[in-house]
Motif scaffolding. Sequence first.
Motif, PDB file in Angstrom:
ATOM      1  N   GLU B 138       0.819  -1.222   0.000  1.00  0.00           N
ATOM      2  CA  GLU B 138       0.000   0.000   0.000  1.00  0.00           C
ATOM      3  C   GLU B 138       0.846   1.263   0.000  1.00  0.00           C
ATOM      4  O   GLU B 138       0.376   2.332  -0.359  1.00  0.00           O
ATOM      5  CB  GLU B 138      -0.886   0.027   1.255  1.00  0.00           C
ATOM      6  N   ASN B 139       2.074   1.143   0.507  1.00  0.00           N
ATOM      7  CA  ASN B 139       2.939   2.323   0.569  1.00  0.00           C
ATOM      8  C   ASN B 139       4.399   1.880   0.447  1.00  0.00           C
ATOM      9  O   ASN B 139       4.684   0.682   0.329  1.00  0.00           O
ATOM     10  CB  ASN B 139       2.692   3.109   1.866  1.00  0.00           C
ATOM     11  N   GLU B 273      -5.030   3.504   1.063  1.00  0.00           N
ATOM     12  CA  GLU B 273      -4.703   4.636   1.933  1.00  0.00           C
ATOM     13  C   GLU B 273      -5.771   5.730   1.791  1.00  0.00           C
ATOM     14  O   GLU B 273      -6.196   6.315   2.775  1.00  0.00           O
ATOM     15  CB  GLU B 273      -3.313   5.181   1.598  1.00  0.00           C
TER      16      GLU B 273
END
Lengths: 99, 392
Positions: B138-139, B273
């Motif tokens: 996600e990041n 997110e």
Amino acid sequence: MAVVQDAIIGWKTITHGCHVLEAGSTRHFRTGDWRSIRPVTDNEKCIKCGMCYIFCPEMCYEQDDDGYFVANLDYCKGCGICANECPKNAITMVPEEED
Amino acid sequence: MAKRVGVEVSIAIAEAVKLAQAEIIAAYPITPQTHIVEHLSEIVADGELDAEFIPVESEHAALSTCCGSVAAGARTYTATSSQGLMLMSEVLYVASGMRLPIVMTVANRALSAPISIWNDHQDIMSQRDCGWIQTFAENGQEAVDLTIHAFKVAEDKKVSLPMIVNIDGFTLSHVIEPIELPDQEDVDRYLPPFRPKYRLDPKRPISMGPVGIPEVYTESRMAHDQAIKNAKRWIIKAWDEFEEIFGRRYNPIEQYMAEDAEILLVTMGSISETAMTAVDKMRDDGKKVGLLRIRLWRPFPSIEFRKAAKGAKALAVVDRTLPPGAASGPVASELRNVFYKVPGAPKTFGFIAGLGGRDVTVERFEEIVDKAEFYSKKRPKELYEVIGVREK
Ligand code: SF4
Ligand code: SF4
């Protein structure tokens, strides 16, 4: 085809990644079993030049003690290339059913 | 102590591969993955990593080279994207069928035509069934952590399968984020040397990739399927160990405000997110909304999903690919299967959004949740809906 039968194993016993763990195991597979015609050499005409040996795509010719070339019928697929290449027309392709 | 630095995610992934001490990197550049292997080639050329960087002529060659190197027993890495993944397609199935633990980053990108270099999940979803273990980051921090985790899982003798870490193209690959790059000694503690179960060795010859005659093909596919299903245990165990050493926790399904939620958004990758921000906003408005983020895509964590969605009325599933002519998007289809005939299961509604680089904003997530709420009372006509498409 005993070895092929042995190879029929279940999903729990099949080798990791279907690897073949035995070296040179293709020897067990008699790939000539679907042949419909086979080469027969007339040694009277043969000059032992080895062209059949060189051209056979299955590399199944071996030399006997007298120096004649003999096709190993476990692997010969009956393609007729040897008969075609023989400079002395010593090889005849014979249908399998007429023994 | 590991330091937190501001770094482009692609560069951080390359650093993670260096920390994992990859021995062979064979890759071909393609946007938006290029920065990863470009940086790796620099690291190798500068002598910072004792590895062989093999620049190849295509992605097909890249993955084929990786197959050879991992079969010979070297820790192996590559990365690709979109059309490059398409060109690898044939070899993807070869690598997994032969149980070769290659680690690959896929910077997810749309497929042509029309030509698009921008982010969605069409590339990886077209290779959904390639038999590789697949996770989604996600990041930037997760991209780094999941890369190190991937080597641990893939190379584990009990797993021995290739693994893809998906990162969203541009949205992750090209942004600068604060990322904690782990210490070498911690990574060394986490990641044992690669000791494959079988390898190509002239002293002990074996054959990899033989013909599977009809008498054994079904069995070999079944063995592969069971191997990837069993891998879930070791994937989770490797996350447990990761937490012990690095202090960050990962799960097959990540929950956010999910406990008492009536409507659960389901997302994968970096849009999660934004989805969290949307959930916060809707919670402020008094809506009982939560979020489930799929981290582990293959093997699919069905049991974990049933547990995580317990008590919810509806699942609003966001797919980032539009498979033409299909009943619905792949993630929605998967979840309908998982919940089929499960007593008290939530209703699953499919939404398709974020194609070819189109942003999925907080407002879009609100729209999706509103629609899911409406559909849970009045059945929708279609099995999926494309969000934000212009109807004219
Ligand atoms: S028929 Fe073909 S396979 Fe058989 S021996 Fe001649 S060349 Fe070889
Ligand atoms: S090619 Fe003909 S002549 Fe030459 S070795 Fe073979 S059978 Fe004999």
